[in-house]
Design a protein around this motif. Structure first.
Motif, PDB file in Angstrom:
ATOM      1  N   LEU A 284     -23.590 -13.354 -37.947  1.00 23.80           N
ATOM      2  CA  LEU A 284     -23.803 -12.016 -37.401  1.00 23.80           C
ATOM      3  C   LEU A 284     -25.259 -11.737 -37.059  1.00 23.80           C
ATOM      4  O   LEU A 284     -25.544 -10.773 -36.337  1.00 23.80           O
ATOM      5  N   LYS A 292     -19.718  -7.617 -33.924  1.00 22.81           N
ATOM      6  CA  LYS A 292     -20.029  -6.788 -35.087  1.00 22.81           C
ATOM      7  C   LYS A 292     -19.156  -5.539 -35.118  1.00 22.81           C
ATOM      8  O   LYS A 292     -18.623  -5.158 -36.164  1.00 22.81           O
ATOM      9  N   GLU A 293     -18.987  -4.893 -33.965  1.00 18.19           N
ATOM     10  CA  GLU A 293     -18.189  -3.683 -33.909  1.00 18.19           C
ATOM     11  C   GLU A 293     -16.713  -3.976 -34.155  1.00 18.19           C
ATOM     12  O   GLU A 293     -16.002  -3.189 -34.796  1.00 18.19           O
ATOM     13  N   LEU A 295     -15.496  -6.437 -36.049  1.00 18.90           N
ATOM     14  CA  LEU A 295     -15.338  -6.690 -37.487  1.00 18.90           C
ATOM     15  C   LEU A 295     -15.307  -5.378 -38.259  1.00 18.90           C
ATOM     16  O   LEU A 295     -14.500  -5.207 -39.189  1.00 18.90           O
ATOM     17  N   ARG A 296     -16.173  -4.457 -37.876  1.00 10.24           N
ATOM     18  CA  ARG A 296     -16.201  -3.161 -38.553  1.00 10.24           C
ATOM     19  C   ARG A 296     -14.891  -2.401 -38.327  1.00 10.24           C
ATOM     20  O   ARG A 296     -14.333  -1.809 -39.254  1.00 10.24           O
ATOM     21  N   TYR A 297     -14.376  -2.455 -37.114  1.00  9.41           N
ATOM     22  CA  TYR A 297     -13.154  -1.724 -36.791  1.00  9.41           C
ATOM     23  C   TYR A 297     -11.945  -2.327 -37.515  1.00  9.41           C
ATOM     24  O   TYR A 297     -11.115  -1.598 -38.068  1.00  9.41           O
ATOM     25  N   SER A 299     -11.932  -3.974 -40.253  1.00  8.72           N
ATOM     26  CA  SER A 299     -12.036  -3.640 -41.673  1.00  8.72           C
ATOM     27  C   SER A 299     -11.523  -2.231 -41.936  1.00  8.72           C
ATOM     28  O   SER A 299     -10.831  -1.970 -42.933  1.00  8.72           O
ATOM     29  N   GLN A 300     -11.823  -1.306 -41.024  1.00 13.70           N
ATOM     30  CA  GLN A 300     -11.381   0.078 -41.192  1.00 13.70           C
ATOM     31  C   GLN A 300      -9.869   0.212 -41.100  1.00 13.70           C
ATOM     32  O   GLN A 300      -9.246   0.902 -41.912  1.00 13.70           O
ATOM     33  N   SER A 303      -8.257  -1.255 -44.245  1.00 12.40           N
ATOM     34  CA  SER A 303      -8.458  -0.470 -45.463  1.00 12.40           C
ATOM     35  C   SER A 303      -7.620   0.793 -45.466  1.00 12.40           C
ATOM     36  O   SER A 303      -7.362   1.370 -46.529  1.00 12.40           O
ATOM     37  N   ALA A 310     -14.469  -5.918 -48.899  1.00  6.82           N
ATOM     38  CA  ALA A 310     -15.459  -5.384 -47.969  1.00  6.82           C
ATOM     39  C   ALA A 310     -16.125  -6.496 -47.179  1.00  6.82           C
ATOM     40  O   ALA A 310     -16.424  -7.563 -47.708  1.00  6.82           O
ATOM     41  N   LEU A 311     -16.362  -6.233 -45.901  1.00  9.07           N
ATOM     42  CA  LEU A 311     -17.056  -7.212 -45.055  1.00  9.07           C
ATOM     43  C   LEU A 311     -18.543  -7.162 -45.340  1.00  9.07           C
ATOM     44  O   LEU A 311     -19.078  -6.123 -45.658  1.00  9.07           O
TER      45      LEU A 311
END
Length: 311
Positions: A284, A292-293, A295-297, A299-300, A303, A310-311
């Motif tokens: 990353l 990056k975005e 992976l964040r999405y 993860s959301q 969850s 958590a990433l």
């Protein structure tokens, strides 16, 4: 014509040359670059030796370019500007969420998690396109041109970054028709006698997955048997719905049928077993913003339904 082989020291020296010209003397150039004045002087001397000309007239009061130095400087300044512009463009590209994002995913994850939730992500990033390719094996992400891969099971050997994305519960269930004729097991060991179990082949080993039950901190392994073995989650679910026997599908795709009453959850006191999902991606630190975005999405959205790592 003799040419000077390029190396990093030449570009570094040109950078110092440009700093001295802009600053007007070695001291202010050193302060601007966070160096000492002797270090700047040595860098200029090395550059002069490298290109074979004297760049500056040096006196105790001033530093001015020689004629040769001015011609050299005027030649390289546009090149430096081009390098700086290319670097700025690269930074902008890295920070912008655009282009094509290619994702390699298990069919189950793609069908039940990713594609139903991808629309808000695309709406949020109108300059981004996403291609989701269903593959049951990780493969070679670099050679195949993928940015990210998402797969169930234990981590696979790879040079990529591998992170645990979430843990999906495993449910034991059967159709009401099966339970009418065979009864419901009261404890895990009951499955070893008088019950037909639908086996699922592990693609990594070629053997059927072992059945384990987890509850109250205890793990019980059960030697189940059955006349039907499948290697596909959809086939496992279909066999359960058809009354063939008791199966252990993932909750991710059995929950709708359980809610509708077409499947009955069994051994609920022993339902703490989970199956991991791992996400694979490039480093990353140099990855584009779209990775990056994403992976964040992901993860959301995971969850919101299961307990992810958590990433």
């Amino acid at each position: 014509m003799n040419t000077v082989p390029f190396d990093g020291r030449l570009l570094s020296g040109i950078g110092v040359l440009s700093a001295v010209v802009r600053a007007g003397n070695f001291l202010r150039a050193a302060q601007a670059m966070g160096l000492t004045q002797p270090a700047v002087s040595r860098a200029v001397s090395r550059l002069e030796q490298r290109i074979g000309i004297r760049l500056f007239h040096r006196t105790s009061r001033s530093v001015t370019l020689t004629d040769e130095g001015r011609r050299f400087y005027e030649t390289v300044v546009p090149l430096l500007a081009g390098i700086e512009a290319a670097a700025a463009d690269a930074r902008q590209t890295t920070n912008a969420v655009n282009g094509l994002l290619r994702v390699n995913a298990d069919r189950i994850f793609a069908q039940y998690v990713l594609t139903p939730a991808v629309q808000p992500f695309l709406t949020l990033h109108p300059d981004l396109s996403v291609e989701i390719v269903v593959q049951e094996r990780l493969g070679d992400l670099v050679a195949d041109g993928f940015d990210v891969a998402i797969h169930f099971g234990d981590p696979q050997p790879t040079t990529l970054v591998c992170e645990r994305l979430m843990d999906v519960p495993v449910v034991t269930c059967a159709a009401p028709e099966y339970l009418k004729s065979h009864g419901a097991p009261g404890r895990p060991r009951d499955l070893e006698h008088g019950h037909e179990c639908i086996l699922m082949r592990n693609p990594s080993t070629g053997r059927a997955f072992d059945w384990e039950f987890v509850g109250n901190g205890e793990i019980v392994s059960v030697a189940v048997s059955g006349r039907l073995t499948v290697n596909d989650a959809g086939s496992l679910l279909g066999a359960c719905l058809g009354g063939q026997g008791i199966g252990q599908p993932l909750e991710i795709y059995a929950q709708t049928y359980i809610a509708e009453g077409r499947l009955v959850r069994l051994l609920t006191g022993w339902s703490e077993e989970t199956f991991p999902v791992h996400i694979y991606h490039h480093d990353l630190r140099t990855a584009p913003a779209r990775i990056k975005e994403f992976l964040r999405y992901v993860s959301q959205i995971c969850s919101s339904r299961w307990k992810p790592s958590a990433l």
